[in-house]
Design an enzyme around this catalytic site. Structure first.
Site, PDB file in Angstrom:
ATOM      1  N   THR A  46      -5.837 -35.233   3.982  1.00 23.31           N
ATOM      2  CA  THR A  46      -4.991 -35.082   5.161  1.00 23.31           C
ATOM      3  C   THR A  46      -3.677 -35.823   4.991  1.00 23.31           C
ATOM      4  OG1 THR A  46      -7.032 -34.953   6.454  1.00 23.31           O
ATOM      5  CG2 THR A  46      -4.997 -35.257   7.684  1.00 23.31           C
ATOM      6  N   TYR A 134     -16.609 -38.751  -2.122  1.00 23.59           N
ATOM      7  CA  TYR A 134     -16.038 -37.666  -1.320  1.00 23.59           C
ATOM      8  C   TYR A 134     -16.419 -36.353  -1.992  1.00 23.59           C
ATOM      9  CZ  TYR A 134     -12.272 -35.028   1.102  1.00 23.59           C
ATOM     10  OH  TYR A 134     -11.544 -34.127   1.845  1.00 23.59           O
ATOM     11  N   LYS A 162     -18.757 -39.112   1.908  1.00 24.63           N
ATOM     12  CA  LYS A 162     -18.146 -38.190   2.858  1.00 24.63           C
ATOM     13  C   LYS A 162     -18.601 -36.798   2.440  1.00 24.63           C
ATOM     14  CE  LYS A 162     -13.675 -36.436   4.499  1.00 24.63           C
ATOM     15  NZ  LYS A 162     -12.193 -36.469   4.294  1.00 24.63           N
ATOM     16  N   ILE A 207     -15.264 -38.872   9.110  1.00 27.25           N
ATOM     17  CA  ILE A 207     -13.873 -39.091   8.713  1.00 27.25           C
ATOM     18  C   ILE A 207     -13.121 -37.885   9.246  1.00 27.25           C
ATOM     19  CG2 ILE A 207     -12.250 -39.335   6.803  1.00 27.25           C
ATOM     20  CD1 ILE A 207     -14.427 -40.803   5.259  1.00 27.25           C
TER      21      ILE A 207
END
Length: 300
Positions: A46, A134, A162, A207
């Site tokens: 992001t 992740y 994540k 998240i």
């Protein structure tokens, strides 16, 4: 270190000339502090990390640490398709005073499951620092399979994952794999739409992308779910769902930056090769924002 709750995946705001908007970033961080999120992630997907220079990355970490002053966790995206580069970036995050690193599966070069393990093993050996994995196959081309995740979790620095596969079967496999043997291994959603389902199944938080704009609502949803108040969490989830879908109507972070701009908050355009939200989608997004409870929306 234990990760639980709401962590906002911060955008990186840019000026009209495409430079890092330092004052804008400070303002966005202050909004997150005001709404008492549990932490922020900088230099993630992001945050448009692939298009940031090393100087910009360092400055973003500095700003986050200066603004937050230890009040909430600062997690830094340090992943790379190069193991050596991931080591160097993780070491920098540690030396600067961050709380943890978020490290994505190596992308583009498509390592095997053994290669994925060795990648994280090498980082673990080189840097003693909390690491959250992740897993996002849609962007990397490779999935961390559950048996590989179990192996990686035995490394001393690994504190959680994540999980952004979007596959509820895999999510359940991951949760069940750690429920008894490693209950403090953080399993965080990387998909806003799956926040409630994942916590209900035994996950530990999110998240979040949408909490850039609606941190209060996401904080209420996450807290309610973690406390077992699923009726309240479901009501908030249902009210947010149209916006959550709209936040991914084009490639993240294009829509969330557009939403922030519509709310007069710092954002700016994305850097190429990402471009501005289409006019049709912008109109749809504006309509959805108008339909949200206005007290949920942060404004400039």
């Amino acid at each position: 270190m234990y990760l639980k709750g709401l962590y906002t995946a911060l955008i990186t705001p840019f000026t009209p000339t495409g430079q890092l908007d330092e004052e804008g970033l400070k303002k966005l961080i202050q909004i997150q502090l005001h709404h008492q999120v549990d932490g922020v992630v900088v230099l993630g997907t992001t945050g448009e990390s692939p298009t940031l220079t090393q100087i910009e990355k360092r400055r973003i970490i500095e700003i986050a640490l200066e603004e937050i002053q230890g009040r909430i966790k600062v997690i830094v995206g340090t992943g790379s398709y190069s193991t050596q580069q991931a080591i160097e970036q993780t070491l920098q995050a540690k030396q600067m005073g961050a709380d943890a690193a978020l490290i994505v599966t190596p992308y583009y070069n498509k390592p095997t499951q053994e290669g994925i393990f060795k990648h994280f093993e090498a980082i673990n050996q080189a840097v003693s620092f909390p690491i959250c994995l992740y897993n996002i196959q849609g962007r990397t081309g490779q999935n961390i399979q559950t048996h590989t995740l179990k192996r990686i979790s035995t490394l001393s620095s690994i504190i959680g994952v994540k999980e952004t596969s979007g596959d509820i079967n895999q999510i359940m496999d991951v949760i069940e794999a750690f429920r008894q043997s490693h209950p403090n291994f953080a399993i965080l959603s990387g998909d806003d739409a799956l926040t409630l389902p994942m916590i209900a199944l035994g996950g530990h938080g999110i998240i979040s992308v949408v909490s850039n704009l609606v941190p209060a609502a996401m904080k209420s949803l996450v807290n309610a779910a973690l406390n077992g108040n699923f009726k309240k969490a479901r009501i908030i989830h249902n009210q947010l769902y149209s916006f959550i879908k709209a936040a991914f109507i084009e490639t993240n972070p294009i829509p969330i930056k557009a939403a922030l701009s519509l709310s007069k908050l710092p954002a700016g355009s994305c850097r190429l090769p990402l471009c501005d939200l289409s006019q049709n989608h912008s109109q749809k997004l504006a309509q959805i924002l108008n339909e949200l409870p206005q007290e949920w929306i942060s404004h400039g």
